[in-house]
Design a protein around this motif. Structure first.
Motif, short mmCIF file in Angstrom:
data_model
loop_
_atom_site.label_atom_id
_atom_site.label_comp_id
_atom_site.label_asym_id
_atom_site.label_seq_id
_atom_site.Cartn_x
_atom_site.Cartn_y
_atom_site.Cartn_z
N PRO A 118 0.84 -1.20 0.00
CA PRO A 118 0.00 0.00 0.00
C PRO A 118 0.87 1.25 0.00
O PRO A 118 1.97 1.27 0.58
N PHE A 119 0.38 2.32 -0.62
CA PHE A 119 1.15 3.55 -0.78
C PHE A 119 0.42 4.73 -0.15
O PHE A 119 -0.81 4.77 -0.10
N GLY A 120 1.22 5.69 0.31
CA GLY A 120 0.69 6.89 0.93
C GLY A 120 0.83 6.83 2.43
O GLY A 120 0.90 5.74 3.02
N PRO A 121 0.86 8.00 3.11
CA PRO A 121 1.06 8.03 4.56
C PRO A 121 -0.02 7.29 5.34
O PRO A 121 0.21 6.81 6.45
N ASN A 122 -1.22 7.21 4.75
CA ASN A 122 -2.32 6.49 5.41
C ASN A 122 -2.87 5.38 4.51
O ASN A 122 -4.04 5.03 4.60
N ALA B 212 1.17 8.72 11.07
CA ALA B 212 0.23 7.79 11.71
C ALA B 212 0.95 6.68 12.46
O ALA B 212 0.41 6.12 13.42
N VAL B 213 2.17 6.34 12.04
CA VAL B 213 2.93 5.29 12.71
C VAL B 213 3.29 5.73 14.13
O VAL B 213 3.18 4.96 15.09
N PHE B 214 3.72 6.99 14.27
CA PHE B 214 4.06 7.51 15.59
C PHE B 214 2.81 7.53 16.50
O PHE B 214 2.89 7.19 17.68
N GLY C 128 6.78 15.46 10.57
CA GLY C 128 5.84 16.57 10.48
C GLY C 128 4.99 16.51 9.22
O GLY C 128 5.33 15.84 8.24
N ASP C 129 3.88 17.23 9.25
CA ASP C 129 2.98 17.25 8.10
C ASP C 129 3.67 17.82 6.87
O ASP C 129 3.41 17.38 5.74
N ASP C 130 4.54 18.82 7.05
CA ASP C 130 5.24 19.41 5.91
C ASP C 130 6.15 18.39 5.23
O ASP C 130 6.19 18.30 4.00
#
Length: 260
Positions: A12-16, A67-69, A105-107
């Motif tokens: 799967p790809f993407g931060p979430n 999301a992992v943190f 961070g989000d950035d």
């Protein structure tokens, strides 16, 4: 780069996991671009085995999605620099003298964009789509060498592709197939050569010695060592070979052995 030795996997790809995915199975190869979030999910029962190659001698460190943190904190886990997860559910004493990693961070996460799925599908080659290259200097009776990852055209007769990538690899990947009894005479390479046996049996021999490799075994052949290959079993051999550099040179056969 991932070669599936066993099991079926979703990447799967993407931060979430929101940017799509690909599914790969035994014998397939996927090369995931740098600077993007990816994950791994085993889809079936049993033990799964992915053979992995990372570019360069120092591949750097993992950047975890935000999301992992958050998920780790919910379970009393802390991430140390270097990637080690520390369980603090029994107290914080385990954090002594440990430097914790800062949450992504989000950035930073926004900069690690997932390429379009049509481009990512170009980074996967299914096992049944790999075809032998008749221009390979190893191609002889009962032997096929197929290009899998070839960043640029090479001196040993391979065109770029089917996976070339728009990011640096620093290595080539080939699939070597040998029928029962097939033999490749002694030859040497000027670049690093790592052999991973996917199925079957491979004898690697040199003056004064030999080893037998089975499925799941890995060998790094010393640069410049004349060596030969033989399939000593009654079934086909399938091995993947990683060659160092973007453009490997010709194999140098031992004097008296004709170039095929």
């Amino acid at each position: 780069m991932f070669i599936v030795h066993s099991g079926h996997w979703r990447l799967p790809f993407g931060p979430n996991k929101e940017d799509g995915s690909i599914v790969i199975g035994p014998g397939d190869v996927a090369s995931v671009p740098i600077h993007m979030f990816r994950g791994f999910e085993k889809l079936d029962e049993g033990v799964g085995f992915l053979f992995t190659v990372l570019g360069e001698d120092n591949p750097g460190k993992v950047t975890w999605a935000p999301a992992v943190f958050e998920a780790a904190a919910d379970h009393g886990l802390k991430l140390a620099k270097g990637g080690r997860l520390i369980d603090t559910s029994q107290g914080d004493y385990t954090l002594q003298d440990v430097e914790l990693a800062e949450a992504t961070g989000d950035d930073t996460a926004a900069e690690l964009k997932t390429p379009p799925m049509d481009k990512l599908r170009q980074c996967v080659v299914a096992a049944d789509a790999m075809t032998g290259n008749p221009n390979s200097r190893l191609a002889m009776e009962g032997v096929e060498e197929a290009g899998v990852i070839t960043p640029v055209a090479t001196d040993d007769g391979f065109k770029a592709g089917p996976i070339s990538g728009w990011w640096p690899h620093g290595f080539n990947v080939r699939r070597l197939t040998m029928s029962a009894g097939a033999y490749i005479p002694q030859h040497a390479r000027a670049e690093v050569e790592v052999i991973f046996v996917h199925s079957g049996t491979l004898e690697v021999s040199w003056d004064g010695g030999a080893i037998i490799m089975g499925a799941g075994d890995t060998l790094s052949v010393p640069v410049g060592l004349p060596h030969a290959f033989r399939n000593t079993a009654s079934v086909d051999l399938v091995a993947f070979v990683v060659r160092g550099g973007d453009a490997p040179g010709l194999p140098q056969f031992v004097a008296g052995v004709p170039m095929i």
